[in-house]
Motif scaffolding. Structure first.
Motif, PDB file in Angstrom:
ATOM      1  N   PRO A   1     -18.772  -4.494   9.154  1.00 25.14           N
ATOM      2  CA  PRO A   1     -18.625  -4.606   7.696  1.00 25.14           C
ATOM      3  C   PRO A   1     -17.661  -3.580   7.108  1.00 25.14           C
ATOM      4  O   PRO A   1     -17.271  -3.701   5.946  1.00 25.14           O
ATOM      5  CB  PRO A   1     -20.054  -4.370   7.182  1.00 25.14           C
ATOM      6  N   TYR A   2     -17.274  -2.582   7.902  1.00 28.47           N
ATOM      7  CA  TYR A   2     -16.371  -1.544   7.409  1.00 28.47           C
ATOM      8  C   TYR A   2     -14.914  -1.826   7.776  1.00 28.47           C
ATOM      9  O   TYR A   2     -14.036  -1.014   7.493  1.00 28.47           O
ATOM     10  CB  TYR A   2     -16.775  -0.177   7.961  1.00 28.47           C
ATOM     11  N   ALA A   3     -14.642  -2.955   8.432  1.00 29.96           N
ATOM     12  CA  ALA A   3     -13.287  -3.300   8.833  1.00 29.96           C
ATOM     13  C   ALA A   3     -12.641  -4.182   7.775  1.00 29.96           C
ATOM     14  O   ALA A   3     -13.260  -5.125   7.292  1.00 29.96           O
ATOM     15  CB  ALA A   3     -13.298  -4.025  10.180  1.00 29.96           C
ATOM     16  N   GLY A   4     -11.395  -3.876   7.414  1.00 31.18           N
ATOM     17  CA  GLY A   4     -10.692  -4.697   6.441  1.00 31.18           C
ATOM     18  C   GLY A   4      -9.822  -3.857   5.536  1.00 31.18           C
ATOM     19  O   GLY A   4      -9.834  -2.616   5.595  1.00 31.18           O
ATOM     20  N   PRO A   5      -9.041  -4.480   4.674  1.00 29.33           N
ATOM     21  CA  PRO A   5      -8.155  -3.748   3.770  1.00 29.33           C
ATOM     22  C   PRO A   5      -8.908  -2.725   2.926  1.00 29.33           C
ATOM     23  O   PRO A   5      -9.949  -3.027   2.340  1.00 29.33           O
ATOM     24  CB  PRO A   5      -7.564  -4.859   2.887  1.00 29.33           C
ATOM     25  N   GLY A   6      -8.377  -1.512   2.910  1.00 29.05           N
ATOM     26  CA  GLY A   6      -8.960  -0.453   2.097  1.00 29.05           C
ATOM     27  C   GLY A   6     -10.210   0.170   2.675  1.00 29.05           C
ATOM     28  O   GLY A   6     -10.812   1.037   2.034  1.00 29.05           O
ATOM     29  N   LEU A   7     -10.608  -0.264   3.864  1.00 32.39           N
ATOM     30  CA  LEU A   7     -11.837   0.257   4.475  1.00 32.39           C
ATOM     31  C   LEU A   7     -11.494   1.150   5.664  1.00 32.39           C
ATOM     32  O   LEU A   7     -10.434   1.763   5.693  1.00 32.39           O
ATOM     33  CB  LEU A   7     -12.740  -0.918   4.863  1.00 32.39           C
ATOM     34  N   CYS A   8     -12.367   1.254   6.654  1.00 38.25           N
ATOM     35  CA  CYS A   8     -12.168   2.143   7.793  1.00 38.25           C
ATOM     36  C   CYS A   8     -10.851   1.824   8.499  1.00 38.25           C
ATOM     37  O   CYS A   8     -10.532   0.664   8.754  1.00 38.25           O
ATOM     38  CB  CYS A   8     -13.335   1.990   8.764  1.00 38.25           C
ATOM     39  N   GLY A   9     -10.101   2.859   8.818  1.00 36.58           N
ATOM     40  CA  GLY A   9      -8.816   2.665   9.486  1.00 36.58           C
ATOM     41  C   GLY A   9      -8.878   2.741  10.995  1.00 36.58           C
ATOM     42  O   GLY A   9      -7.841   2.743  11.657  1.00 36.58           O
ATOM     43  N   GLY A  10     -10.079   2.789  11.564  1.00 37.31           N
ATOM     44  CA  GLY A  10     -10.191   2.981  13.002  1.00 37.31           C
ATOM     45  C   GLY A  10      -9.843   1.774  13.842  1.00 37.31           C
ATOM     46  O   GLY A  10      -9.367   1.905  14.959  1.00 37.31           O
ATOM     47  N   CYS A  11     -10.095   0.565  13.347  1.00 38.68           N
ATOM     48  CA  CYS A  11      -9.836  -0.657  14.106  1.00 38.68           C
ATOM     49  C   CYS A  11      -8.732  -1.461  13.437  1.00 38.68           C
ATOM     50  O   CYS A  11      -8.706  -1.598  12.217  1.00 38.68           O
ATOM     51  CB  CYS A  11     -11.103  -1.518  14.209  1.00 38.68           C
ATOM     52  N   ASP A  12      -7.834  -2.011  14.248  1.00 39.02           N
ATOM     53  CA  ASP A  12      -6.707  -2.783  13.726  1.00 39.02           C
ATOM     54  C   ASP A  12      -6.909  -4.292  13.846  1.00 39.02           C
ATOM     55  O   ASP A  12      -6.336  -5.051  13.071  1.00 39.02           O
ATOM     56  CB  ASP A  12      -5.428  -2.428  14.496  1.00 39.02           C
TER      57      ASP A  12
ATOM     58  N   THR B   1       0.817  -1.219   0.000  1.00 37.32           N
ATOM     59  CA  THR B   1       0.000   0.000   0.000  1.00 37.32           C
ATOM     60  C   THR B   1       0.847   1.265   0.000  1.00 37.32           C
ATOM     61  O   THR B   1       0.371   2.323  -0.395  1.00 37.32           O
ATOM     62  CB  THR B   1      -0.930   0.020   1.214  1.00 37.32           C
ATOM     63  N   GLU B   2       2.094   1.168   0.453  1.00 34.29           N
ATOM     64  CA  GLU B   2       3.035   2.284   0.417  1.00 34.29           C
ATOM     65  C   GLU B   2       4.431   1.711   0.225  1.00 34.29           C
ATOM     66  O   GLU B   2       4.801   0.750   0.909  1.00 34.29           O
ATOM     67  CB  GLU B   2       3.015   3.095   1.719  1.00 34.29           C
ATOM     68  N   GLY B   3       5.211   2.322  -0.667  1.00 38.46           N
ATOM     69  CA  GLY B   3       6.586   1.871  -0.815  1.00 38.46           C
ATOM     70  C   GLY B   3       7.129   2.023  -2.214  1.00 38.46           C
ATOM     71  O   GLY B   3       6.400   1.867  -3.201  1.00 38.46           O
ATOM     72  N   THR B   4       8.422   2.350  -2.283  1.00 35.91           N
ATOM     73  CA  THR B   4       9.136   2.431  -3.550  1.00 35.91           C
ATOM     74  C   THR B   4      10.423   1.634  -3.439  1.00 35.91           C
ATOM     75  O   THR B   4      10.815   1.186  -2.352  1.00 35.91           O
ATOM     76  CB  THR B   4       9.483   3.896  -3.900  1.00 35.91           C
ATOM     77  N   ASP B   5      11.121   1.501  -4.554  1.00 35.60           N
ATOM     78  CA  ASP B   5      12.378   0.751  -4.573  1.00 35.60           C
ATOM     79  C   ASP B   5      13.404   1.322  -3.593  1.00 35.60           C
ATOM     80  O   ASP B   5      14.241   0.592  -3.066  1.00 35.60           O
ATOM     81  CB  ASP B   5      12.977   0.753  -5.984  1.00 35.60           C
ATOM     82  N   GLY B   6      13.342   2.623  -3.354  1.00 38.03           N
ATOM     83  CA  GLY B   6      14.349   3.250  -2.496  1.00 38.03           C
ATOM     84  C   GLY B   6      14.007   3.296  -1.027  1.00 38.03           C
ATOM     85  O   GLY B   6      14.823   3.754  -0.210  1.00 38.03           O
TER      86      GLY B   6
END
Length: 386
Positions: A90-101, A61-66
Motif C-alpha cells: 500500500p506504500y508503493a506508488g506516486p508520492g509514496l515510498c521510494g524504495g520499490c520501482d 515532479t522535477e523540472g524547469t523551462d531551462g
C-alpha cells in the motif's frame, strides 16, 4: 569570512505539478521509463510507475523551462499494459515510498525490463550486442520478503507530529527527505534486522562466515550461494592456480576459490575495509594458502602482487572498478576474469576497458536479487583472446 551555500542559477519557470498525456517509451537505467513530449515542450521526461507502451497522464515532479530533461510520475493510466498488476504494497506508488520501482509490474516483465537495461548499457557503453536473461533466485516469496537487512527512517525526519518519541518509523519518498509512515515493508523478511555493530554468522554451501551486522553482505538470502556457484562455474579454477579476489569483503569468494585451487595454489584477497579484512582472516584461517591484503584495490595492486595470476574475481561497489584497476588487472595477464556487478552502466564501461586490452566478454548471467526494484546483479566472464 565564511560564505553561505552556493546559490543555484535560476533556469526558468518551474513545471512541477503540470500534467501531460503521453505514450510511454522504453525503460531506462534507474527505475523509470522514457517519455518524449512533443513540441512545444520538446522534453524527455524520466517517468516512474509506468510500463513501456502504456498511455498515461504524467505529472512533472522535477523540472524547469531551462532543464534539458524533466522527471515525472504516471499518476493516471489511460491504456494499461497487460503486464500491469496491482501493487502488493500500500506504500508503493506516486508520492509514496521510494524504495520499490516496479511493484506495478508482473514479475516476469520486471526481469525483462532489467534485462533490457543491461543489454542497452552494454550496447551503448561497450558497443556489444549481447543477449541477456535475468533469472529468478530462490529465497523470496513471489518477489517479496527477501531483504534480510533494512534501514528505516525515523518519522521525526519529516517533521511528522510525534516524531521519534512514539518510536514510529517510515521510508523516504523518491528523491526526497520526506518520510512517510511504513508499518511493514513487504520486501523485508519478517526477521529482517537493522544494521548494527553485532557479529552475524552466515552459512554458505556448508561454510560459516562471520560478518559485521553493518558490513557488506548480500541482502537476498539466495544471493551468496548463486553468486559463488556462478563464479566457480565460469572460472573453472584448477588445482595449483593463483587467484586474485578483489573487493573481497569478508572472503566469500576467496574461501571457495582456495578450496578449488588447493594447497599448491594461492589466493590473495584484497579489501579496503579493515573490519572486513579482520573477518576475512577469521573466515579463511583454515586455508593457509589464502592471504588477505588490507587497503584500497588500486593502491594495493600498484604496490604489490605484481606477478602473473591465472584468475581474477572483481566484485566492486556500485561505481565499478574503473580504468586504473582494470589496467592493473590485465597487467597480471589472467586467463579469465569474473566480474560481479550491481550496476549495469559501470559493468558496461569496465567491459569496454577490458576490451581495449584484448579481453572479450564470453558469458553473462543476470540475477533478480532485488525484486520489485530496478536493481539487478550480473556476473560477467571476460577471457583473454589468444
Amino acid at each position: 569570512m565564511s560564505r553561505g551555500p552556493r546559490q543555484r542559477k535560476a533556469r526558468g519557470a518551474s513545471r512541477v505539478g503540470q500534467r501531460f498525456e503521453a505514450v510511454v517509451g522504453p525503460v531506462a537505467h534507474g527505475g523509470h521509463c522514457i517519455v518524449r513530449l512533443p513540441e512545444p515542450e520538446s522534453r524527455v521526461v524520466f517517468t516512474r510507475h509506468a510500463i513501456p507502451g502504456e498511455r498515461v497522464v504524467l505529472e512533472i515532479t522535477e523540472g524547469t523551462d531551462g532543464d534539458r530533461f524533466w522527471r515525472g510520475d504516471a499518476v493516471e493510466v489511460l491504456e494499461p499494459s497487460p503486464d500491469r498488476v496491482p501493487a502488493p504494497c500500500p506504500y508503493a506508488g506516486p508520492g509514496l515510498c521510494g524504495g520499490c520501482d516496479f511493484q506495478h509490474v508482473a514479475l516476469p516483465r520486471q526481469r525483462e525490463l532489467k534485462a533490457a537495461v543491461v543489454r542497452e548499457q552494454l550496447a551503448r557503453l561497450a558497443k556489444l550486442d549481447v543477449p541477456v536473461v535475468v533469472e529468478p533466485v530462490a529465497g523470496d516469496e513471489h518477489g517479496l520478503r527477501w531483504r534480510t537487512r533494512v534501514t528505516y527512517a525515523p518519522l521525526a525526519d519529516s517533521g511528522t507530529d510525534g516524531g521519534a518519541e512514539d518510536g514510529r518509523r517510515g521510508m523516504r519518498v523518491h528523491r526526497s527527505h520526506q518520510v512517510i509512515p511504513v508499518d511493514d515493508c513487504l520486501i523485508a523478511r519478517r526477521d529482517a534486522r537493522e544494521p548494527s555493530d553485532d557479529l552475524v554468522h552466515e552459512t554458505v554451501l556448508g561454510r560459516e562466515f562471520v560478518v559485521s551486522g553493518d558490513g557488506f553482505w548480500q541482502v537476498h538470502p539466495g544471493a551468496p550461494r548463486v553468486l559463488v556457484e556462478t563464479v566457480l562455474d565460469l572460472l573453472a579454477p584448477q588445482p595449483g592456480e593463483k587467484v586474485l579476489d578483489l573487493y573481497a569483503g569478508v572472503g566469500l569468494f576467496a574461501a571457495f576459490l582456495a578450496e578449488r585451487v588447493g594447497e599448491q595454489g594461492r589466493v590473495v584477497a584484497v579489501e579496503g575495509s579493515r573490519t572486513a579484512c579482520d573477518h576475512a582472516r577469521t573466515n579463511l584461517q583454515d586455508l593457509r594458502h589464502a592471504v588477505v591484503a588490507s587497503g584500497s584495490v588500486d593502491r594495493v595492486l600498484a604496490a604489490s602482487y605484481d606477478e602473473p595470476f591465472d584468475l581474477v574475481v572483481l566484485d566492486p561497489p556500485r561505481e565499478g572498478a574503473r580504468r586504473a584497476v582494470v589496467e592493473q588487472v590485465v597487467d597480471r595477464a589472467p586467463r579469465s576474469v569474473a566480474y560481479v556487478a550491481c550496476d549495469p552502466a559501470a559493468l558496461a564501461r569496465d567491459v569496454g576497458y577490458f576490451a581495449e586490452h584484448g579481453y572479450r566478454l564470453t558469458s553473462l548471467r543476470g540475477f533478480d536479487l532485488f525484486p520489485m526494484t530496478h536493481h539487478v546483479e550480473c556476473v560477467a566472464l571476460l577471457e583473454r583472446e589468444a
